[in-house]
Design a protein around this motif. Structure first.
Motif, PDB file in Angstrom:
ATOM      1  N   ILE A 139     -39.345 -74.467  37.608  1.00 12.56           N
ATOM      2  CA  ILE A 139     -38.365 -75.480  38.006  1.00 12.56           C
ATOM      3  C   ILE A 139     -37.555 -74.907  39.166  1.00 12.56           C
ATOM      4  N   PHE A 140     -37.427 -75.682  40.241  1.00  8.64           N
ATOM      5  CA  PHE A 140     -36.594 -75.325  41.381  1.00  8.64           C
ATOM      6  C   PHE A 140     -35.448 -76.328  41.464  1.00  8.64           C
ATOM      7  N   ALA A 141     -34.259 -75.865  41.784  1.00 14.22           N
ATOM      8  CA  ALA A 141     -33.122 -76.775  41.945  1.00 14.22           C
ATOM      9  C   ALA A 141     -31.973 -76.048  42.626  1.00 14.22           C
ATOM     10  N   VAL A 142     -31.024 -76.830  43.082  1.00 14.80           N
ATOM     11  CA  VAL A 142     -29.744 -76.310  43.555  1.00 14.80           C
ATOM     12  C   VAL A 142     -28.694 -76.883  42.623  1.00 14.80           C
ATOM     13  N   VAL A 143     -27.903 -76.004  42.001  1.00 17.83           N
ATOM     14  CA  VAL A 143     -26.869 -76.453  41.060  1.00 17.83           C
ATOM     15  C   VAL A 143     -25.499 -76.046  41.569  1.00 17.83           C
ATOM     16  N   GLY A 144     -24.515 -76.888  41.243  1.00 22.69           N
ATOM     17  CA  GLY A 144     -23.134 -76.569  41.581  1.00 22.69           C
ATOM     18  C   GLY A 144     -22.611 -77.406  42.724  1.00 22.69           C
ATOM     19  N   PRO A 145     -21.339 -77.144  43.026  1.00 22.47           N
ATOM     20  CA  PRO A 145     -20.536 -76.000  42.584  1.00 22.47           C
ATOM     21  C   PRO A 145     -20.199 -76.085  41.094  1.00 22.47           C
ATOM     22  N   LEU A 146     -20.045 -74.909  40.506  1.00 26.67           N
ATOM     23  CA  LEU A 146     -19.783 -74.817  39.075  1.00 26.67           C
ATOM     24  C   LEU A 146     -18.293 -74.587  38.839  1.00 26.67           C
ATOM     25  N   ASN A 147     -17.725 -75.327  37.892  1.00 25.69           N
ATOM     26  CA  ASN A 147     -16.291 -75.220  37.601  1.00 25.69           C
ATOM     27  C   ASN A 147     -15.898 -73.856  37.071  1.00 25.69           C
ATOM     28  N   ASN A 148     -16.813 -73.200  36.347  1.00 26.54           N
ATOM     29  CA  ASN A 148     -16.495 -71.907  35.737  1.00 26.54           C
ATOM     30  C   ASN A 148     -16.771 -70.746  36.674  1.00 26.54           C
ATOM     31  N   GLY A 149     -17.096 -70.993  37.936  1.00 29.84           N
ATOM     32  CA  GLY A 149     -17.378 -69.924  38.879  1.00 29.84           C
ATOM     33  C   GLY A 149     -18.768 -69.362  38.709  1.00 29.84           C
ATOM     34  N   THR A 150     -18.915 -68.059  38.949  1.00 26.33           N
ATOM     35  CA  THR A 150     -20.244 -67.449  38.966  1.00 26.33           C
ATOM     36  C   THR A 150     -20.697 -66.912  37.616  1.00 26.33           C
ATOM     37  N   LEU A 151     -19.788 -66.777  36.663  1.00 24.36           N
ATOM     38  CA  LEU A 151     -20.142 -66.279  35.329  1.00 24.36           C
ATOM     39  C   LEU A 151     -20.442 -67.463  34.419  1.00 24.36           C
ATOM     40  N   VAL A 152     -21.695 -67.541  33.917  1.00 20.57           N
ATOM     41  CA  VAL A 152     -22.111 -68.706  33.134  1.00 20.57           C
ATOM     42  C   VAL A 152     -22.814 -68.287  31.855  1.00 20.57           C
ATOM     43  N   ASN A 153     -22.707 -69.149  30.856  1.00 19.01           N
ATOM     44  CA  ASN A 153     -23.556 -69.075  29.667  1.00 19.01           C
ATOM     45  C   ASN A 153     -24.800 -69.882  30.007  1.00 19.01           C
ATOM     46  N   HIS A 154     -25.960 -69.261  29.885  1.00 18.36           N
ATOM     47  CA  HIS A 154     -27.170 -70.021  30.188  1.00 18.36           C
ATOM     48  C   HIS A 154     -28.137 -69.949  29.011  1.00 18.36           C
ATOM     49  N   VAL A 155     -28.995 -70.941  28.959  1.00 16.14           N
ATOM     50  CA  VAL A 155     -29.996 -71.064  27.901  1.00 16.14           C
ATOM     51  C   VAL A 155     -31.330 -71.392  28.551  1.00 16.14           C
ATOM     52  N   TRP A 156     -32.403 -71.050  27.875  1.00 13.99           N
ATOM     53  CA  TRP A 156     -33.736 -71.421  28.337  1.00 13.99           C
ATOM     54  C   TRP A 156     -34.590 -71.707  27.114  1.00 13.99           C
ATOM     55  N   GLN A 157     -35.611 -72.522  27.320  1.00 15.25           N
ATOM     56  CA  GLN A 157     -36.360 -72.978  26.159  1.00 15.25           C
ATOM     57  C   GLN A 157     -37.775 -73.362  26.556  1.00 15.25           C
ATOM     58  N   ALA A 158     -38.650 -73.441  25.562  1.00 18.81           N
ATOM     59  CA  ALA A 158     -40.022 -73.892  25.755  1.00 18.81           C
ATOM     60  C   ALA A 158     -40.487 -74.593  24.494  1.00 18.81           C
ATOM     61  N   GLY A 159     -41.210 -75.672  24.675  1.00 20.14           N
ATOM     62  CA  GLY A 159     -41.775 -76.402  23.550  1.00 20.14           C
ATOM     63  C   GLY A 159     -43.260 -76.616  23.781  1.00 20.14           C
ATOM     64  N   SER A 160     -43.978 -76.875  22.710  1.00 18.95           N
ATOM     65  CA  SER A 160     -45.437 -76.964  22.817  1.00 18.95           C
ATOM     66  C   SER A 160     -45.975 -78.377  22.953  1.00 18.95           C
ATOM     67  N   SER A 161     -45.106 -79.394  22.840  1.00 19.15           N
ATOM     68  CA  SER A 161     -45.669 -80.747  22.921  1.00 19.15           C
ATOM     69  C   SER A 161     -44.720 -81.732  23.586  1.00 19.15           C
ATOM     70  N   VAL A 162     -45.360 -82.749  24.183  1.00 19.00           N
ATOM     71  CA  VAL A 162     -44.672 -83.865  24.823  1.00 19.00           C
ATOM     72  C   VAL A 162     -45.329 -85.126  24.292  1.00 19.00           C
ATOM     73  N   SER A 163     -44.538 -86.107  23.865  1.00 19.90           N
ATOM     74  CA  SER A 163     -45.079 -87.359  23.352  1.00 19.90           C
ATOM     75  C   SER A 163     -44.441 -88.525  24.088  1.00 19.90           C
ATOM     76  N   ASP A 164     -45.254 -89.413  24.647  1.00 13.91           N
ATOM     77  CA  ASP A 164     -44.763 -90.560  25.422  1.00 13.91           C
ATOM     78  C   ASP A 164     -43.772 -90.126  26.493  1.00 13.91           C
ATOM     79  N   ASN A 165     -44.112 -89.034  27.184  1.00 15.45           N
ATOM     80  CA  ASN A 165     -43.284 -88.491  28.264  1.00 15.45           C
ATOM     81  C   ASN A 165     -41.904 -88.040  27.815  1.00 15.45           C
ATOM     82  N   VAL A 166     -41.799 -87.604  26.570  1.00  9.88           N
ATOM     83  CA  VAL A 166     -40.539 -87.057  26.036  1.00  9.88           C
ATOM     84  C   VAL A 166     -40.843 -85.705  25.391  1.00  9.88           C
TER      85      VAL A 166
END
Length: 188
Positions: A139-166
């Motif tokens: 995934i490529f993107a440009v995010v921000g500006p961020l209200n909390n500045g440069t220090l962020v809590n981030h999460v990442w995830q992966a799933g094995s299935s997609v149904s009806d484009n969800v």
């Protein structure tokens, strides 16, 4: 003789560990497009990596989140501006849709059973694209500006299935439940 066999085994083990770890490192990764990222982090779970360029004059961050994934699965990366963990995260999700092309969009994670539908985030997102190659989705993107500045809590995830484009619910195995951290876009 036993000492030389042990030394040879130790030497082979160290070389193979070096080769495996260097092959998986984000610092030596080259993107297929002309994109260049000056900072990166090998994330500790889900065979994932985050690359970024922080622009201090705008407060925006260009990111590339990439993770191993089968063609039928999905990946997501997000920032939680209000706390740690999944709920409250402002995420970007990517997957192959029913026509085979890669779909990517922003989605807020408001509960443990989110809709995973496209929706605006609490911060700006632009230039969002995704690609899939060699069992890896990015995934490529440009995010921000961020209200909390440069220090962020981030999460990442992966799933094995997609149904009806969800994207469907991800595993609750330890790597999936531990895929979060604190990141400073300025200092890495």
């Amino acid at each position: 003789m036993a000492v030389s066999i042990r030394a040879s085994l130790l030497s082979c083990t160290l070389v193979s560990i070096f080769l495996v770890s260097s092959a998986q490192s984000c610092s030596n990764y080259t993107f297929t497009s002309d994109r260049v990222f000056y900072s990166c982090s090998d994330l500790p779970y889900l065979e994932a990596h985050l690359h970024w360029n922080y622009n201090p004059s705008t407060g925006k961050v260009a990111i590339a989140y990439r993770a191993k994934q089968k063609s039928k699965g999905w990946i997501a990366w997000g920032i939680n501006p209000t706390g740690r963990g999944m709920v409250g995260s402002q995420a970007l999700v990517a997957f192959h849709n029913t026509n085979g092309s890669v779909t990517v969009y922003p989605t807020p994670i408001t509960s443990y059973n989110p809709s995973m539908q496209p929706e605006a985030l609490s911060f700006q997102v632009s230039n969002i694209t995704a690609e899939y190659s060699d069992n890896e989705m990015t995934i490529f993107a440009v995010v921000g500006p961020l209200n909390n500045g440069t220090l962020v809590n981030h999460v990442w995830q992966a799933g094995s299935s997609v149904s009806d484009n969800v994207p469907q619910i991800h595993s609750t195995s330890p790597p999936n439940l531990q895929s979060m951290g604190i990141l400073n876009f300025l200092s890495g």
